[in-house]
Design an enzyme around this catalytic site. Structure first.
Site, PDB file in Angstrom:
ATOM      1  N   TRP A   1       4.180  -0.984  -6.405  1.00  0.00           N
ATOM      2  CA  TRP A   1       4.218   0.443  -6.773  1.00  0.00           C
ATOM      3  C   TRP A   1       3.366   1.306  -5.847  1.00  0.00           C
ATOM      4  CZ3 TRP A   1       3.673   0.673 -12.890  1.00  0.00           C
ATOM      5  CH2 TRP A   1       4.818   0.098 -13.461  1.00  0.00           C
ATOM      6  N   LYS A   2       2.590   0.666  -4.988  1.00  0.00           N
ATOM      7  CA  LYS A   2       1.692   1.400  -4.068  1.00  0.00           C
ATOM      8  C   LYS A   2       0.950   2.480  -4.863  1.00  0.00           C
ATOM      9  CE  LYS A   2       4.650   0.225  -0.185  1.00  0.00           C
ATOM     10  NZ  LYS A   2       5.012   0.486   1.200  1.00  0.00           N
TER      11      LYS A   2
ATOM     12  N   HIS B   1      -1.386  -6.793   2.765  1.00  0.00           N
ATOM     13  CA  HIS B   1      -0.303  -5.830   2.998  1.00  0.00           C
ATOM     14  C   HIS B   1      -0.643  -5.000   4.243  1.00  0.00           C
ATOM     15  CE1 HIS B   1       2.337  -2.394   2.564  1.00  0.00           C
ATOM     16  NE2 HIS B   1       3.105  -3.174   1.807  1.00  0.00           N
TER      17      HIS B   1
ATOM     18  N   GLU C   1       7.208  -9.008   5.996  1.00  0.00           N
ATOM     19  CA  GLU C   1       7.429  -7.561   5.979  1.00  0.00           C
ATOM     20  C   GLU C   1       7.222  -6.993   7.383  1.00  0.00           C
ATOM     21  OE1 GLU C   1       6.938  -5.734   1.819  1.00  0.00           O
ATOM     22  OE2 GLU C   1       5.006  -5.655   2.816  1.00  0.00           O
TER      23      GLU C   1
ATOM     24  N   GLY D   1       9.235   1.357   4.437  1.00  0.00           N
ATOM     25  CA  GLY D   1       9.236   2.768   4.039  1.00  0.00           C
ATOM     26  C   GLY D   1      10.366   3.581   4.636  1.00  0.00           C
TER      27      GLY D   1
HETATM   28  P1  PGA Z   1       9.311  -0.278   1.087  1.00  0.00           P
HETATM   29  O1  PGA Z   1       7.867  -0.989   1.055  1.00  0.00           O
HETATM   30  O2  PGA Z   1      10.206  -1.072   0.182  1.00  0.00           O
HETATM   31  O3  PGA Z   1       9.040   1.108   0.598  1.00  0.00           O
HETATM   32  O4  PGA Z   1       9.765  -0.332   2.522  1.00  0.00           O
HETATM   33  C1  PGA Z   1       7.748  -2.381   1.029  1.00  0.00           C
HETATM   34  C2  PGA Z   1       6.298  -2.747   1.125  1.00  0.00           C
HETATM   35  O5  PGA Z   1       5.565  -2.078   1.891  1.00  0.00           O
HETATM   36  O6  PGA Z   1       5.840  -3.678   0.446  1.00  0.00           O
END
Ligand code: PGA
Length: 247
Positions: free
Chosen positions: A7-8, A91, A161, A167
């Site tokens: 969810w950041k 991350h 990732e 993003g």
């Molecule tokens: P995103 O982010 O799905 O918005 O690209 C993934 C993440 O940074 O874990």
């Protein structure tokens, strides 16, 4: 599959958080996948207390400290006690804020010591034609796992990732052939780091612009075991669609 929602800092309102939890519980009832939600730390206890659903909780980060005089730090023990069972470690947004490879390794070990399943994020910044990104990835994996025991290494979930894909939109995410290649490559590196055949049981997730438009295709043939999803996981309708696409 293991579907981890990152969810950041998107969800800063407890009502919105609870709505997303209700959505996850509802889709979780009919889904065979493991659903993990990683809210901001203060929300973990609020959401996880008394949880009897299939939905599990994760923290987005933990401190390398073990407690004591460290104002503002959130320890592994704290998030575990709040009800988290997973934690995202390394991350790229935490690495950009200063987490070095050694800090990431330290966090992995704290997580495991406190019974949390760590989701270790790795991924190159850019792709080049000489394959430097493969060496970069190998080094990220090796430096994170090196200091752990064989048994501990086997508990780490890997989230691939690539930074260039985070993003954005489904159109900018990795394609299935490239993801298949990367999954194989990560398995090969893990096979060197884990004893015997144990690396074949390691879970590898993909993250970076996973959306309802690409999740099914990415999951179908790439050999991955799940996803780490950011922006598309924080809208109830989109989230429902993501999980539905995988059923
Ligand atoms: P995103 O982010 O799905 O918005 O690209 C993934 C993440 O940074 O874990």
């Amino acid at each position: 599959m293991l579907i981890v929602s990152n969810w950041k800092a998107y969800i800063d309102d407890i009502k919105k958080a609870k709505k997303l939890v209700e959505t996850a519980k509802r889709v979780g009832r009919t889904s065979k996948h493991t659903l993990v939600l990683a809210p901001s730390a203060p929300f973990i206890a609020v959401l996880a207390t008394g949880n009897r659903s299939k939905v599990q909780y994760g923290a987005q980060d933990i401190s390398i400290t073990t407690g004591g005089a460290h104002t503002g730090e959130v320890t592994a023990a704290t998030v575990r006690s709040a009800g988290a069972t997973y934690v995202i470690v390394g991350h790229s947004e935490r690495r950009a804020a200063g987490d070095s490879d050694s800090v990431v390794a330290e966090k992995l070990s704290r997580a495991i010591a406190h019974g949390l399943i760590p989701v270790l994020c790795v991924g190159e910044h850019v792709r080049d034609t000489e394959g430097h990104y493969l060496a970069f990835l190998r080094e990220e994996l090796t430096s994170a796992l090196r200091t752990l025991t064989a048994k501990e290494r086997a508990q780490v979930v890997i989230a691939y990732e690539p930074l260039w894909a985070i993003g954005k939109t489904a159109a900018d995410a990795i394609g299935t052939p490239e993801l298949t290649e990367m999954t194989l490559y990560i398995r090969k590196v893990l096979a060197e780091l884990l004893p015997g055949k144990s690396s074949s049981r390691s879970l590898i997730l993909y993250g970076g612009s996973v959306e309802p438009d690409n999740i099914r295709e990415l999951g179908r043939t790439s050999g991955i075991d799940g996803f780490l999803i950011g922006h598309a996981s924080v809208d109830p309708v989109t989230y429902t669609e993501l999980v539905k696409q995988l059923s």
